[in-house]
Design a protein around this motif. Structure first.
Motif, PDB file in Angstrom:
ATOM      1  N   MET A   4     -21.571   9.409 -10.009  1.00  0.00           N
ATOM      2  CA  MET A   4     -22.220   8.857  -8.823  1.00  0.00           C
ATOM      3  C   MET A   4     -21.272   8.916  -7.623  1.00  0.00           C
ATOM      4  SD  MET A   4     -24.097   5.525 -10.463  1.00  0.00           S
ATOM      5  CE  MET A   4     -24.898   4.887  -9.005  1.00  0.00           C
ATOM      6  N   ALA A   5     -20.013   8.562  -7.885  1.00  0.00           N
ATOM      7  CA  ALA A   5     -19.022   8.568  -6.810  1.00  0.00           C
ATOM      8  C   ALA A   5     -18.868   9.979  -6.237  1.00  0.00           C
ATOM      9  CB  ALA A   5     -17.686   8.060  -7.340  1.00  0.00           C
ATOM     10  N   LEU A   6     -18.799  10.938  -7.137  1.00  0.00           N
ATOM     11  CA  LEU A   6     -18.616  12.319  -6.716  1.00  0.00           C
ATOM     12  C   LEU A   6     -19.809  12.796  -5.885  1.00  0.00           C
ATOM     13  CD1 LEU A   6     -16.752  14.713  -6.850  1.00  0.00           C
ATOM     14  CD2 LEU A   6     -17.803  15.378  -9.015  1.00  0.00           C
ATOM     15  N   ARG A   7     -20.993  12.409  -6.354  1.00  0.00           N
ATOM     16  CA  ARG A   7     -22.198  12.815  -5.630  1.00  0.00           C
ATOM     17  C   ARG A   7     -22.203  12.235  -4.217  1.00  0.00           C
ATOM     18  NH1 ARG A   7     -25.212  12.416 -10.085  1.00  0.00           N
ATOM     19  NH2 ARG A   7     -25.551  10.234  -9.629  1.00  0.00           N
ATOM     20  N   ARG A   8     -21.795  10.979  -4.116  1.00  0.00           N
ATOM     21  CA  ARG A   8     -21.766  10.343  -2.796  1.00  0.00           C
ATOM     22  C   ARG A   8     -20.725  11.008  -1.890  1.00  0.00           C
ATOM     23  NH1 ARG A   8     -25.621   9.248  -4.327  1.00  0.00           N
ATOM     24  NH2 ARG A   8     -26.613   7.264  -4.818  1.00  0.00           N
ATOM     25  N   LEU A   9     -19.601  11.348  -2.479  1.00  0.00           N
ATOM     26  CA  LEU A   9     -18.568  12.013  -1.671  1.00  0.00           C
ATOM     27  C   LEU A   9     -19.084  13.331  -1.136  1.00  0.00           C
ATOM     28  CD1 LEU A   9     -15.078  11.562  -3.367  1.00  0.00           C
ATOM     29  CD2 LEU A   9     -15.976  10.457  -1.323  1.00  0.00           C
ATOM     30  N   ARG A  10     -19.847  14.052  -1.972  1.00  0.00           N
ATOM     31  CA  ARG A  10     -20.407  15.331  -1.510  1.00  0.00           C
ATOM     32  C   ARG A  10     -21.440  15.081  -0.434  1.00  0.00           C
ATOM     33  NH1 ARG A  10     -20.220  17.670  -7.331  1.00  0.00           N
ATOM     34  NH2 ARG A  10     -18.141  18.618  -7.255  1.00  0.00           N
ATOM     35  N   GLU A  11     -22.176  13.991  -0.616  1.00  0.00           N
ATOM     36  CA  GLU A  11     -23.217  13.663   0.355  1.00  0.00           C
ATOM     37  C   GLU A  11     -22.629  13.370   1.730  1.00  0.00           C
ATOM     38  OE1 GLU A  11     -27.096  10.724   0.376  1.00  0.00           O
ATOM     39  OE2 GLU A  11     -25.760  10.687  -1.335  1.00  0.00           O
TER      40      GLU A  11
END
Lengths: 331, 382
Positions: free
Chosen positions: A143-150
């Motif tokens: 989830m953290a990684l996805r948010r960082l990409r977002e």
């Protein structure tokens, strides 16, 4: 965990009729002095509201009040804050904690005061998810990684292991925004989120915030001293002076035809609006909490003030087109 | 350089006061104004980061990498750029608060960067500085009178006797829009805008020819900011002061006028008159900067990430802007572009530019001589 579940649409977005947030008569004192004077406004789902004013207007205190985060010597002493129909000010602490961060998130001016210097980006981002339970460590990391990409973090995966001091100011603010988004809030309150950043980075962060709000149907309260920025980012504007609202309305209307003398002065004072080689100044300055004058707080600086402005406190009145203004003489 | 040149003070209307006269008998350089009042040539300055105890972990921050500029008497010269571009270091080098590693600073024709403290003194008077944060630059334990008269007595022996320094202090307070009641008060008894007026008064009491204003309004609210900018503009017109005005805020620089140098990572990437620069920016960085600045009635720039500036401890080769520049080609990665007049004048009359005689990036700041440090511009690609 599959991707289907990873980015649920904001749960209540469909369920709320019109008012995501309704603030009525919010008053606060700070160190025994009146700091917020009956602030009222409402916000619908997905709407972007700009709260503008100079330092001392009460913008940040208002932002903290919305999360019921006022600490002594500050104290909320009146009004209500209805978020999704529930009064934040009268919620049990447990429920309040569920709202804070999860459904209403906040981004502050200085990312270093938000980020913990001894935790990695991954730890900062996953902390809140893990604390709520129901999610494993690996999943939280995803989830953290996805948010960082977002939030368009360059080299997002490698940044998970970075500490805040290893990041630039712009990247830190991206981490803060990613952390705010991780629980899919319905409302993001951003208090001067780019004031500490350079103008090219500010433009990137602002464009990003605008895209995130649109993509997620997330409402935004942008608190800023920068009228230009607010005009670019928001649907509606609320102008504050000395703890009270002096004017509100659709951003385009307020910018095109400001009503309140303070709003007019603020717009005229923008460097690009100088006339005849001189910058348009408003005489005097914002009063401190200790010296707010009686009657209309703006009257000592106002060019159209009349005798009764010194005694009579103006109230916000309808000015047509969904606009409100707290000045009986500005039409 | 030609003969007698009183430089144009930018966009200012009707500069009635002759600058050389207003500088008074105290002026350095004789006031003949044959050359620039301030000339900075190829200044390089690095710092060790991490403080004294960083040991081997310390990196070298390259703050200024060959900066040249000239400011004429009575002229306003603005320096814009984002954090880390070296604009404050430039201010400190000019003010003599730090010595350049290489290059020269001349004032009134005399080289000043390597002077001993004693020989530097007249220049310390002539070059005054106004800092961003008056809270940090005014001594909180000194009254306004003490702060101002200290400067007056230090620089002017004639003011040491009796109440003369106090009279002079009251005079400069009046110039900055404060009353003589202020003399007995302490800095904390004033608002932010008033404190900035005090800093300006402290600069003025030394009767400077040249004022360096490093982000003088960055800490102020917009309505108060306008008050201070008007004050600085009045001083420029009435006292004939030359200004080095340093700011990150394009909208302020744009209206303050004069000439502008845009800095990026310790180099000047474009220099032009304010009007020209804002009407038609040439360098890709200047363009990006202008596009990013918010303004009422302007749409948000499209979402794309040109990336962040490289660290000043680890600068790329060639043009420092190339990693973020969409016009970058091989040459940009390898060769540092010099500052030259662009081949095609943008709009209006570009003729008669006299700056092309410059060598190694030193270009006259006279007239409409715009200079740009960009291969793509030089090659006519943009």
């Amino acid at each position: 965990m599959g991707t289907a579940n990873s980015d649920p649409p904001p749960q209540a977005a469909g369920g709320i009729e019109e008012g995501l947030l309704t603030v009525r008569g919010l008053s606060a004192v700070f160190g025994g002095r009146r700091a917020l004077r009956g602030v009222s406004f409402s916000l619908s789902a997905g709407e972007r509201l700009g709260i503008v004013g100079e330092s001392g207007a009460g913008k940040s205190l208002l932002a903290l009040s919305l999360l019921n985060l006022i600490a002594p010597p500050g104290k909320i002493d009146g009004g209500e804050i209805l978020f999704c129909g529930r009064d934040i000010l009268r919620m049990p602490e447990k429920e309040l904690r569920a709202v804070r961060g999860a459904r209403m998130a906040m981004v502050f001016q200085d990312p270093m005061t938000t980020l913990n210097p001894v935790l990695t980006v991954e730890e900062q981002l996953t902390e809140c998810v893990l604390a709520r339970g129901g999610v494993g460590k690996k999943e939280a990391r995803e989830m953290a990684l996805r948010r960082l990409r977002e939030v368009a973090m360059p080299a997002a995966e490698a940044r998970l292991r970075a500490y805040p001091h290893e990041l630039s100011g712009g990247m830190r603010q991206r981490v803060v925004i990613a952390a705010a988004l991780i629980t899919n809030p319905l409302l993001l309150i951003a208090d001067e989120p780019t004031t500490a950043l350079d103008v090219t980075i500010q433009a990137e962060i602002m464009s990003l915030l605008a895209a995130l709000c649109a993509g997620r149907q997330m409402a935004l309260i942008l608190i800023t001293h920068d009228l230009s920025l607010a005009s670019q980012m928001t649907d509606r504007l609320m102008v504050m002076y000395a703890g009270g609202v002096v004017e509100s309305g659709a951003t385009a209307d307020v910018i095109r035809a400001p009503l309140h003398p303070y709003t007019r002065g603020l717009l005229a004072a923008l460097p690009e609006n100088q006339s005849g080689g001189r910058f348009n100044q408003i005489p005097g300055r914002m009063p401190s909490l200790a010296e707010v004058p009686g009657g209309c707080a703006f009257h000592p600086r106002c060019s159209i003030a009349r005798e009764d402005c010194k005694i009579r406190t103006p109230v916000l009145e309808k000015a047509g087109g969904g606009r409100l203004v707290a000045c009986p003489y500005c039409f | 350089m030609g003969g007698l040149t009183v430089s144009p003070a930018g966009m200012g209307e009707g500069d009635s006061v002759s600058s050389s006269q207003a500088a008074g008998g105290n002026s350095i350089g004789g006031g003949q104004a044959a050359g620039p009042l301030l000339e900075v040539s190829g200044v390089v300055k690095s710092f060790r980061s991490g403080g004294e105890f960083a040991g081997r972990g310390a990196a070298t921050v390259r703050a200024l990498n060959g900066v040249s500029l000239r400011v004429f008497a009575g002229e306003v010269f603005c320096v814009v750029g984002e954090s880390g571009c070296g604009k404050s270091t430039l201010a400190q080098v000019v003010a003599g608060l730090c010595r350049p590693d290489a290059g020269e600073v001349r004032f009134g024709g005399e080289r000043i960067d390597h002077l001993s403290e004693k020989r530097r003194r007249p220049f310390r008077r002539a070059i005054q500085m106004v800092f961003q944060n008056p809270d940090a630059s005014l001594n909180p334990r000194m009254t306004v009178e003490q702060t101002l008269t200290e400067v007056a007595r230090f620089h002017f022996p004639a003011l040491r006797a009796g109440a003369k320094a106090r009279e002079r202090a009251a005079e400069v307070l009046a110039l900055t829009g404060l009353s003589a009641d202020a003399l007995g008060r302490f800095p904390h008894q004033f608002s932010g805008g008033q404190r900035q007026r005090l800093s300006i008064a402290r600069a003025l009491i030394a009767r400077p020819q040249f004022v360096i204003a490093d982000e003088p309004v960055a800490a102020l609210d917009v309505s108060v900011q306008a008050q201070i900018l008007n004050l600085l503009g009045d001083l420029r017109r009435e006292q004939g002061l030359a200004f080095l005005f340093i700011s990150h805020d394009l909208s302020v620089v744009r209206e303050f006028g004069g000439r502008v140098a845009v800095m990026y990572l310790g180099r000047v990437c474009e220099e032009a008159s304010c009007a020209e620069l804002f009407a038609a920016p040439r360098h890709p960085y200047t363009r990006a900067l202008l596009a990013a600045a918010p303004a009422v009635g302007k749409a948000l720039p499209p979402l794309r990430s040109p990336g962040e500036p490289p660290s000043p401890t680890d600068l790329p080769g060639g043009c420092y802007f190339h990693p973020r520049c969409r016009y970058a080609e091989e040459r940009c990665r390898g060769v540092v572009p010099g500052l030259f007049p662009p081949p095609t004048p943008p709009i209006g009359d570009g003729g008669g530019e006299e700056g092309s005689s410059g060598m190694g990036g030193t270009i006259s700041s006279m007239g409409s001589g715009r200079t740009v440090a960009c291969h793509a511009v030089a090659e006519g690609r943009i």
